[in-house]
Design a protein around this motif. Structure first.
Motif, short mmCIF file in Angstrom:
data_model
loop_
_atom_site.label_atom_id
_atom_site.label_comp_id
_atom_site.label_asym_id
_atom_site.label_seq_id
_atom_site.Cartn_x
_atom_site.Cartn_y
_atom_site.Cartn_z
N ARG A 106 -1.94 -6.09 17.60
CA ARG A 106 -1.91 -6.09 19.17
C ARG A 106 -1.37 -4.88 19.74
O ARG A 106 -1.87 -4.53 20.80
N THR A 107 -0.69 -4.48 18.85
CA THR A 107 0.16 -3.02 19.29
C THR A 107 -0.72 -2.10 19.79
O THR A 107 -0.70 -1.22 20.56
N LEU A 108 -2.08 -1.96 18.89
CA LEU A 108 -2.74 -1.14 19.15
C LEU A 108 -3.68 -1.17 20.38
O LEU A 108 -4.32 0.03 20.74
N ASP A 109 -3.54 -1.97 21.04
CA ASP A 109 -4.10 -1.98 22.46
C ASP A 109 -3.26 -1.03 23.31
O ASP A 109 -3.70 -0.93 24.48
N ILE A 110 -1.97 -0.88 22.99
CA ILE A 110 -1.23 -0.11 23.95
C ILE A 110 -0.91 1.18 23.22
O ILE A 110 -0.52 2.29 23.91
N VAL A 111 -0.34 0.97 21.92
CA VAL A 111 0.25 2.38 21.25
C VAL A 111 -0.96 2.92 20.04
O VAL A 111 -1.19 1.95 19.45
#
Length: 123
Positions: A106-111
């Motif tokens: 889910r980090t990949l939605d932001i970073v």
């Protein structure tokens, strides 16, 4: 409910830390779900520089808070950071290293993954 536990590499999410016990759900993993509005998904290896920046920005992670069962964090500890705070630290030049195997997808939605790879300790 916890979302699918895959890391940013598309593999099974590995634990981040059990000592200190981390994660939004305090299960040692950077799992996330709808209740985790801060998206605590980046498994970071903390540095003095990051801890100082976080304290300056109003989130003091280094001071013990025994009333909450929190011993305080120090450089070298692994901790599930908010993805947005990690991105901010990257932009400010104070980002800690990360463990990609323990960082939730889910980090990949932001970073972006290429930013995370710059700080990867496990590649």
């Amino acid at each position: 409910m916890i979302e699918a536990s895959l890391n940013v590499l598309g593999e099974e999410l590995q634990p981040c830390s059990h000592s200190p016990l981390t994660g939004f759900y305090r299960n040692g993993c950077c799992d996330t779900g709808p209740e985790d509005r801060g998206v605590h998904t980046v498994c970071a290896i903390l540095t003095d520089e990051f801890l100082a920046m976080s304290k300056y920005l109003g989130n003091d992670l280094s001071t013990p808070r025994p009333e909450f069962g929190f011993a305080g964090l120090k450089a070298g500890d692994r901790w599930c950071l908010c993805a947005g705070r990690f991105l901010q630290a990257h932009e400010e030049g104070a980002a800690p290293q990360v463990r990609l195997a323990s960082t939730h997808q889910r980090t990949l939605d932001i970073v972006p993954l290429d930013v995370l790879r710059q700080y990867a300790q496990d590649t």
